[in-house]
Write a protein that holds these residues in place. Structure first.
Motif, PDB file in Angstrom:
ATOM      1  N   TRP A  61     -16.403  11.849   5.062  1.00 33.47           N
ATOM      2  CA  TRP A  61     -15.895  11.935   3.689  1.00 33.47           C
ATOM      3  C   TRP A  61     -14.743  10.934   3.490  1.00 33.47           C
ATOM      4  N   ALA A  62     -13.820  10.881   4.458  1.00 38.46           N
ATOM      5  CA  ALA A  62     -12.682   9.955   4.342  1.00 38.46           C
ATOM      6  C   ALA A  62     -13.150   8.503   4.363  1.00 38.46           C
ATOM      7  N   ALA A  63     -14.155   8.184   5.197  1.00 41.29           N
ATOM      8  CA  ALA A  63     -14.672   6.802   5.263  1.00 41.29           C
ATOM      9  C   ALA A  63     -15.358   6.423   3.963  1.00 41.29           C
ATOM     10  N   VAL A  64     -16.134   7.339   3.398  1.00 37.81           N
ATOM     11  CA  VAL A  64     -16.815   7.071   2.115  1.00 37.81           C
ATOM     12  C   VAL A  64     -15.780   6.835   1.030  1.00 37.81           C
ATOM     13  N   ARG A  65     -14.785   7.705   0.948  1.00 37.25           N
ATOM     14  CA  ARG A  65     -13.735   7.551  -0.075  1.00 37.25           C
ATOM     15  C   ARG A  65     -12.935   6.267   0.124  1.00 37.25           C
ATOM     16  N   LEU A  86      -7.602   7.712  15.107  1.00 38.27           N
ATOM     17  CA  LEU A  86      -7.606   9.023  14.460  1.00 38.27           C
ATOM     18  C   LEU A  86      -8.149  10.043  15.457  1.00 38.27           C
ATOM     19  N   PHE A  87      -7.324  10.988  15.844  1.00 34.58           N
ATOM     20  CA  PHE A  87      -7.747  12.022  16.781  1.00 34.58           C
ATOM     21  C   PHE A  87      -8.611  13.020  16.028  1.00 34.58           C
ATOM     22  N   MET A 129       0.848  -1.167   0.000  1.00 30.89           N
ATOM     23  CA  MET A 129       0.000   0.000   0.000  1.00 30.89           C
ATOM     24  C   MET A 129       0.892   1.227   0.000  1.00 30.89           C
ATOM     25  N   SER A 130       0.674   2.131  -0.915  1.00 29.53           N
ATOM     26  CA  SER A 130       1.510   3.313  -0.976  1.00 29.53           C
ATOM     27  C   SER A 130       0.989   4.371  -0.032  1.00 29.53           C
ATOM     28  N   SER A 131       1.917   5.089   0.580  1.00 31.11           N
ATOM     29  CA  SER A 131       1.490   6.159   1.476  1.00 31.11           C
ATOM     30  C   SER A 131       1.386   7.442   0.685  1.00 31.11           C
ATOM     31  N   ALA A 132       0.612   8.351   1.207  1.00 36.63           N
ATOM     32  CA  ALA A 132       0.424   9.638   0.555  1.00 36.63           C
ATOM     33  C   ALA A 132       1.748  10.386   0.541  1.00 36.63           C
ATOM     34  N   PRO A 133       2.001  11.181  -0.506  1.00 40.23           N
ATOM     35  CA  PRO A 133       3.280  11.828  -0.621  1.00 40.23           C
ATOM     36  C   PRO A 133       3.581  12.804   0.508  1.00 40.23           C
ATOM     37  N   ASN A 134       2.579  13.446   1.076  1.00 40.29           N
ATOM     38  CA  ASN A 134       2.817  14.437   2.115  1.00 40.29           C
ATOM     39  C   ASN A 134       2.574  13.905   3.517  1.00 40.29           C
ATOM     40  N   ALA A 135       2.142  12.670   3.646  1.00 42.57           N
ATOM     41  CA  ALA A 135       1.829  12.126   4.959  1.00 42.57           C
ATOM     42  C   ALA A 135       3.098  11.703   5.676  1.00 42.57           C
ATOM     43  N   PRO A 189     -10.296  -0.431  12.195  1.00 42.30           N
ATOM     44  CA  PRO A 189      -9.371  -1.533  11.915  1.00 42.30           C
ATOM     45  C   PRO A 189      -8.185  -0.996  11.105  1.00 42.30           C
ATOM     46  N   ALA A 190      -7.020  -1.561  11.314  1.00 43.32           N
ATOM     47  CA  ALA A 190      -5.780  -1.008  10.772  1.00 43.32           C
ATOM     48  C   ALA A 190      -5.822  -0.725   9.269  1.00 43.32           C
ATOM     49  N   VAL A 191      -6.263  -1.685   8.466  1.00 47.73           N
ATOM     50  CA  VAL A 191      -6.226  -1.508   7.007  1.00 47.73           C
ATOM     51  C   VAL A 191      -7.203  -0.423   6.564  1.00 47.73           C
ATOM     52  N   PHE A 192      -8.423  -0.463   7.080  1.00 48.16           N
ATOM     53  CA  PHE A 192      -9.405   0.550   6.695  1.00 48.16           C
ATOM     54  C   PHE A 192      -9.000   1.918   7.237  1.00 48.16           C
ATOM     55  N   GLY A 193      -8.471   1.941   8.461  1.00 49.74           N
ATOM     56  CA  GLY A 193      -7.997   3.206   9.024  1.00 49.74           C
ATOM     57  C   GLY A 193      -6.885   3.806   8.193  1.00 49.74           C
ATOM     58  N   ARG A 194      -6.002   2.950   7.701  1.00 51.56           N
ATOM     59  CA  ARG A 194      -4.911   3.444   6.845  1.00 51.56           C
ATOM     60  C   ARG A 194      -5.478   4.027   5.555  1.00 51.56           C
ATOM     61  N   ARG A 195      -6.504   3.383   5.000  1.00 52.50           N
ATOM     62  CA  ARG A 195      -7.146   3.925   3.793  1.00 52.50           C
ATOM     63  C   ARG A 195      -7.775   5.284   4.077  1.00 52.50           C
ATOM     64  N   MET A 196      -8.398   5.421   5.245  1.00 52.72           N
ATOM     65  CA  MET A 196      -8.989   6.713   5.608  1.00 52.72           C
ATOM     66  C   MET A 196      -7.912   7.792   5.711  1.00 52.72           C
ATOM     67  N   VAL A 197      -6.817   7.466   6.388  1.00 53.45           N
ATOM     68  CA  VAL A 197      -5.739   8.446   6.546  1.00 53.45           C
ATOM     69  C   VAL A 197      -5.131   8.782   5.188  1.00 53.45           C
ATOM     70  N   ASP A 198      -4.953   7.776   4.330  1.00 50.78           N
ATOM     71  CA  ASP A 198      -4.445   8.044   2.978  1.00 50.78           C
ATOM     72  C   ASP A 198      -5.357   9.015   2.241  1.00 50.78           C
ATOM     73  N   GLN A 199      -6.684   8.817   2.357  1.00 52.16           N
ATOM     74  CA  GLN A 199      -7.632   9.729   1.703  1.00 52.16           C
ATOM     75  C   GLN A 199      -7.504  11.140   2.265  1.00 52.16           C
TER      76      GLN A 199
END
Length: 191
Positions: free
Chosen positions: A160-164, A88-89, A1-7, A58-68
């Motif tokens: 919005w992040a969860a939907v994406r 996620l705070f 899974m690639s991380s966001a460029p600015n994260a 959950p870790a994988v879905f949370g990571r997708r949310m943070v990536d979004q």
């Protein structure tokens, strides 16, 4: 899974200002700071609801949310991993509002959004140690708070992040998955 460029997704340590912000959630912030000063490698249990809420995914879905949040949105607030869940705070009040927004969007019924645990007023969460060293539970900061007033996403931003994230996880195809052992015949040239 690639991380966001600015994260900033490396294991991070809390700054003194970030630790002060987290400790301000407690009724006795000086005692919380003193505990961390004496035991910088110890996780701490902090109250939610006044300074921050926490959305646990959950870790994988949370990571997708943070990536979004980092790829297409405003970025995230502090983010930690604890016992296989992404923390996620969020802005105070998010824990009360986000579940109703998810129901309104009808997410979670078909399993597209896994159970998000929302911790707000009256709840407490365990946050990782002040230092960057991993603990046996794997608790660590991914985006550590570094100021006394970090930006925190609200319920609409996290919705919005969860939907994406749910949409990004779904791969829709009109063609069935090919059976690797099946014989394939080209019938397009039949006469």
């Amino acid at each position: 899974m690639s991380s966001a460029p600015n994260a900033p997704f490396s294991t991070a340590s809390l700054t003194a200002d970030g630790a002060a912000w987290l400790a301000s959630a407690e009724p006795y912030p000086r005692s919380a700071r003193a505990f961390w000063d004496e035991r910088p490698t110890a996780p701490m249990v902090l109250a939610c609801g006044s300074v921050f809420d926490v959305v646990s995914a959950p870790a994988v879905f949370g990571r997708r949310m943070v990536d979004q949040l980092w790829e297409e949105g405003p970025g995230s607030g502090p983010v930690a991993m604890f016992r296989g869940r992404m923390l996620l705070f969020a802005a105070p009040g998010t824990a009360q509002r986000l579940p109703s927004l998810l129901r309104w969007e009808e997410l979670g019924r078909a399993g597209d959004v896994p159970a998000l645990l929302c911790h707000g007023t009256g709840d407490a969460v365990t946050v990782p140690a002040r230092s960057a060293t991993d603990t046996p539970s794997g608790a660590r900061w991914l985006v550590a708070p570094d100021t006394r007033n970090p930006w925190l996403p609200g319920p609409e931003v996290l919705l919005w992040a969860a939907v994406r994230a749910a949409r990004a996880a779904v791969r829709i195809s009109i063609f069935p998955h090919p059976d690797q052992d099946a014989k394939v015949y080209d019938v397009s040239r039949r006469r």
